[in-house]
Design a protein around this motif. Structure first.
Motif, PDB file in Angstrom:
ATOM      1  N   ALA A 215      44.043  45.956  40.309  1.00 12.42           N
ATOM      2  CA  ALA A 215      42.654  45.676  40.664  1.00 12.42           C
ATOM      3  C   ALA A 215      41.684  46.328  39.689  1.00 12.42           C
ATOM      4  CB  ALA A 215      42.373  46.162  42.085  1.00 12.42           C
ATOM      5  N   PHE A 216      42.027  47.509  39.205  1.00 13.38           N
ATOM      6  CA  PHE A 216      41.149  48.218  38.264  1.00 13.38           C
ATOM      7  C   PHE A 216      40.855  47.362  37.043  1.00 13.38           C
ATOM      8  CE2 PHE A 216      40.544  50.907  34.541  1.00 13.38           C
ATOM      9  CZ  PHE A 216      39.520  51.745  34.956  1.00 13.38           C
ATOM     10  N   TYR A 217      41.902  46.799  36.454  1.00 12.50           N
ATOM     11  CA  TYR A 217      41.716  46.020  35.236  1.00 12.50           C
ATOM     12  C   TYR A 217      41.131  44.641  35.514  1.00 12.50           C
ATOM     13  CZ  TYR A 217      44.179  49.711  32.805  1.00 12.50           C
ATOM     14  OH  TYR A 217      44.525  50.923  32.281  1.00 12.50           O
ATOM     15  N   ASP A 218      41.427  44.077  36.674  1.00  9.00           N
ATOM     16  CA  ASP A 218      40.840  42.780  37.017  1.00  9.00           C
ATOM     17  C   ASP A 218      39.343  42.892  37.250  1.00  9.00           C
ATOM     18  OD1 ASP A 218      43.270  41.516  36.807  1.00  9.00           O
ATOM     19  OD2 ASP A 218      43.660  41.429  38.961  1.00  9.00           O
ATOM     20  N   GLN A 219      38.918  43.892  38.033  1.00  6.64           N
ATOM     21  CA  GLN A 219      37.508  43.973  38.404  1.00  6.64           C
ATOM     22  C   GLN A 219      36.612  44.371  37.250  1.00  6.64           C
ATOM     23  OE1 GLN A 219      35.401  46.903  38.798  1.00  6.64           O
ATOM     24  NE2 GLN A 219      36.969  48.238  37.861  1.00  6.64           N
ATOM     25  N   ILE A 220      37.162  45.104  36.280  1.00  2.06           N
ATOM     26  CA  ILE A 220      36.323  45.623  35.210  1.00  2.06           C
ATOM     27  C   ILE A 220      35.773  44.505  34.313  1.00  2.06           C
ATOM     28  CG2 ILE A 220      37.957  46.041  33.302  1.00  2.06           C
ATOM     29  CD1 ILE A 220      36.856  48.983  33.342  1.00  2.06           C
ATOM     30  N   GLU A 221      36.403  43.343  34.364  1.00  2.00           N
ATOM     31  CA  GLU A 221      35.949  42.197  33.576  1.00  2.00           C
ATOM     32  C   GLU A 221      34.980  41.303  34.351  1.00  2.00           C
ATOM     33  OE1 GLU A 221      36.743  41.947  30.472  1.00  2.00           O
ATOM     34  OE2 GLU A 221      38.290  43.496  30.414  1.00  2.00           O
ATOM     35  N   MET A 222      34.691  41.641  35.613  1.00  2.00           N
ATOM     36  CA  MET A 222      33.877  40.787  36.480  1.00  2.00           C
ATOM     37  C   MET A 222      32.430  41.257  36.521  1.00  2.00           C
ATOM     38  SD  MET A 222      36.415  40.429  39.789  1.00  2.00           S
ATOM     39  CE  MET A 222      38.111  39.855  39.623  1.00  2.00           C
ATOM     40  N   SER A 223      31.568  40.382  37.029  1.00  2.00           N
ATOM     41  CA  SER A 223      30.206  40.800  37.344  1.00  2.00           C
ATOM     42  C   SER A 223      30.251  41.766  38.522  1.00  2.00           C
ATOM     43  CB  SER A 223      29.356  39.588  37.716  1.00  2.00           C
ATOM     44  OG  SER A 223      29.783  39.060  38.965  1.00  2.00           O
ATOM     45  N   LEU A 224      29.164  42.492  38.738  1.00  2.00           N
ATOM     46  CA  LEU A 224      29.124  43.480  39.814  1.00  2.00           C
ATOM     47  C   LEU A 224      29.404  42.850  41.171  1.00  2.00           C
ATOM     48  CD1 LEU A 224      28.562  46.496  40.322  1.00  2.00           C
ATOM     49  CD2 LEU A 224      26.169  45.882  40.721  1.00  2.00           C
ATOM     50  N   ALA A 225      28.731  41.738  41.465  1.00  2.00           N
ATOM     51  CA  ALA A 225      28.917  41.088  42.769  1.00  2.00           C
ATOM     52  C   ALA A 225      30.346  40.575  42.937  1.00  2.00           C
ATOM     53  CB  ALA A 225      27.918  39.945  42.927  1.00  2.00           C
ATOM     54  N   ASP A 226      30.871  39.947  41.896  1.00  2.00           N
ATOM     55  CA  ASP A 226      32.247  39.430  41.976  1.00  2.00           C
ATOM     56  C   ASP A 226      33.251  40.573  42.125  1.00  2.00           C
ATOM     57  OD1 ASP A 226      31.349  36.856  41.755  1.00  2.00           O
ATOM     58  OD2 ASP A 226      31.865  36.631  39.631  1.00  2.00           O
ATOM     59  N   TYR A 228      32.772  43.479  43.595  1.00  2.00           N
ATOM     60  CA  TYR A 228      32.754  43.966  44.970  1.00  2.00           C
ATOM     61  C   TYR A 228      33.474  43.003  45.913  1.00  2.00           C
ATOM     62  CZ  TYR A 228      29.871  48.144  44.532  1.00  2.00           C
ATOM     63  OH  TYR A 228      29.418  49.410  44.245  1.00  2.00           O
ATOM     64  N   ALA A 229      33.262  41.724  45.748  1.00  2.21           N
ATOM     65  CA  ALA A 229      33.947  40.740  46.587  1.00  2.21           C
ATOM     66  C   ALA A 229      35.460  40.811  46.390  1.00  2.21           C
ATOM     67  CB  ALA A 229      33.433  39.336  46.281  1.00  2.21           C
ATOM     68  N   PHE A 230      35.873  40.907  45.149  1.00  2.09           N
ATOM     69  CA  PHE A 230      37.304  40.968  44.840  1.00  2.09           C
ATOM     70  C   PHE A 230      37.940  42.232  45.395  1.00  2.09           C
ATOM     71  CE2 PHE A 230      40.390  42.732  41.736  1.00  2.09           C
ATOM     72  CZ  PHE A 230      41.440  41.864  41.979  1.00  2.09           C
ATOM     73  N   THR A 231      37.309  43.377  45.152  1.00  2.00           N
ATOM     74  CA  THR A 231      37.918  44.638  45.586  1.00  2.00           C
ATOM     75  C   THR A 231      37.881  44.805  47.102  1.00  2.00           C
ATOM     76  OG1 THR A 231      35.822  45.784  45.100  1.00  2.00           O
ATOM     77  CG2 THR A 231      37.559  45.855  43.419  1.00  2.00           C
ATOM     78  N   GLY A 232      36.937  44.147  47.761  1.00  2.00           N
ATOM     79  CA  GLY A 232      36.972  44.147  49.229  1.00  2.00           C
ATOM     80  C   GLY A 232      38.248  43.496  49.734  1.00  2.00           C
ATOM     81  N   ASP A 233      38.632  42.370  49.108  1.00  2.00           N
ATOM     82  CA  ASP A 233      39.877  41.697  49.477  1.00  2.00           C
ATOM     83  C   ASP A 233      41.093  42.572  49.148  1.00  2.00           C
ATOM     84  OD1 ASP A 233      38.477  39.495  50.370  1.00  2.00           O
ATOM     85  OD2 ASP A 233      38.728  38.366  48.507  1.00  2.00           O
ATOM     86  N   VAL A 234      41.006  43.298  48.033  1.00  2.00           N
ATOM     87  CA  VAL A 234      42.108  44.192  47.657  1.00  2.00           C
ATOM     88  C   VAL A 234      42.257  45.309  48.689  1.00  2.00           C
ATOM     89  CG1 VAL A 234      42.911  45.864  45.933  1.00  2.00           C
ATOM     90  CG2 VAL A 234      41.910  43.693  45.196  1.00  2.00           C
ATOM     91  N   MET A 235      41.151  45.849  49.160  1.00  2.00           N
ATOM     92  CA  MET A 235      41.204  46.890  50.189  1.00  2.00           C
ATOM     93  C   MET A 235      41.871  46.378  51.460  1.00  2.00           C
ATOM     94  SD  MET A 235      39.766  49.848  49.158  1.00  2.00           S
ATOM     95  CE  MET A 235      38.907  50.703  50.476  1.00  2.00           C
ATOM     96  N   VAL A 236      41.550  45.142  51.833  1.00  2.13           N
ATOM     97  CA  VAL A 236      42.181  44.542  53.015  1.00  2.13           C
ATOM     98  C   VAL A 236      43.693  44.446  52.801  1.00  2.13           C
ATOM     99  CG1 VAL A 236      42.374  42.448  54.405  1.00  2.13           C
ATOM    100  CG2 VAL A 236      40.113  43.273  53.709  1.00  2.13           C
ATOM    101  N   GLU A 237      44.103  43.984  51.607  1.00  2.00           N
ATOM    102  CA  GLU A 237      45.532  43.888  51.298  1.00  2.00           C
ATOM    103  C   GLU A 237      46.210  45.250  51.409  1.00  2.00           C
ATOM    104  OE1 GLU A 237      48.389  43.008  47.383  1.00  2.00           O
ATOM    105  OE2 GLU A 237      46.216  42.768  47.246  1.00  2.00           O
TER     106      GLU A 237
END
Length: 261
Positions: A215-226, A228-237
């Motif tokens: 998740a660290f490497y995936d999110q770092i390439e995203m916009s701020l909003a994206d 947060y949305a992505f890492t919220g799903d990761v937290m659920v997982e």
């Protein structure tokens, strides 16, 4: 002796580049050994952290220039060999990034060109205080374009460009200032420092660290909003893991967690 040695203890795999007479250059053979070993680590559930170090007086001096010059003798002037070489090196760098385990570079002596790229690619780095880092291909007329990819994702833009265009070395203290390495220690403390950092990671829930690294490497390439949305799903997982439920319960009950690992 093996070109790439592996030692396992306490959930930590220590890999040693073992071509000291060639300053552990990323020769064709070394790249093949790294590729094979990294592929084996991908599904190794007993290994929770990896330390990558070099034998002899250096960590890694980059590509093997003698092999590159030999490749140039082909009818196409080496074009096919060079393209294949950089593709194979890229695959090794991407394999390090894709591993579920964090990889710690244990650096001493010099880390130059693709050797510096290797440090920048690893998730963490511990360096001896007398280590020198450089992307110095420009001094022989070869701009370090592929090492630039990893370097420019670790070091601020203007400092990375200065290193690439001047070919000058930086010392370990400067490398730490710029974010290329995490810790700098005396040479005789290097093994212990790298192993201690690895052990502090290996002690954690491997599934959570693996999820977090990806998740660290995936999110770092995203916009701020994206992100947060992505890492919220990761937290659920992560929260749905049985071992995470056990870890939270153990914390509340003030006892060690009984993780299945």
């Amino acid at each position: 002796m093996a070109l790439l040695e592996r030692e396992d203890a306490g959930g930590i795999a220590t890999l040693t580049l073992n071509a000291p007479e060639r300053l552990n250059a990323l020769s064709d053979e070394m790249l093949a050994a790294l590729s094979e070993t990294l592929a084996g680590l991908e599904d190794d559930r007993d290994t929770r952290a990896v330390v990558l170090k070099g034998a002899g007086k250096a960590f890694c001096a980059g590509h093997d220039l003698r092999q590159m010059q030999a490749g140039r003798q082909a009818e196409d002037g080496g074009a096919a060999y060079f393209k294949d070489l950089f593709d194979r090196c890229t695959q090794v760098m991407l394999a390090i990034r894709a591993l579920p385990q964090p990889v710690i570079a244990q650096v001493h002596g010099i880390a130059t060109a693709a050797g510096c790229q290797l440090v920048a690619t690893c998730d963490l780095a511990v360096a001896a205080s007398d280590t020198r880092f450089g992307v110095n291909g420009v001094k022989i007329g070869l701009f370090c374009s592929t090492p630039m990819v990893a370097l420019s994702r670790n070091v601020p833009r203007k400092q990375a460009f200065e290193m690439l265009t001047t070919g000058e070395f930086i010392d370990a203290a400067r490398a730490q200032e710029l974010g290329l390495v995490n810790r700098v220690v005396a040479r005789d403390e290097l093994d212990d420092a790298a192993q201690h950092l690895a052990a502090s990671i290996a002690d954690k829930l491997a599934a959570a660290v693996s999820i977090g690294k990806r998740a660290f490497y995936d999110q770092i390439e995203m916009s701020l909003a994206d992100a947060y949305a992505f890492t919220g799903d990761v937290m659920v997982e992560n929260l749905r893991l049985r071992d995470t439920e056990e870890g939270m319960a153990a914390f509340l009950e003030k006892r060690p967690p009984d993780w299945s690992r």
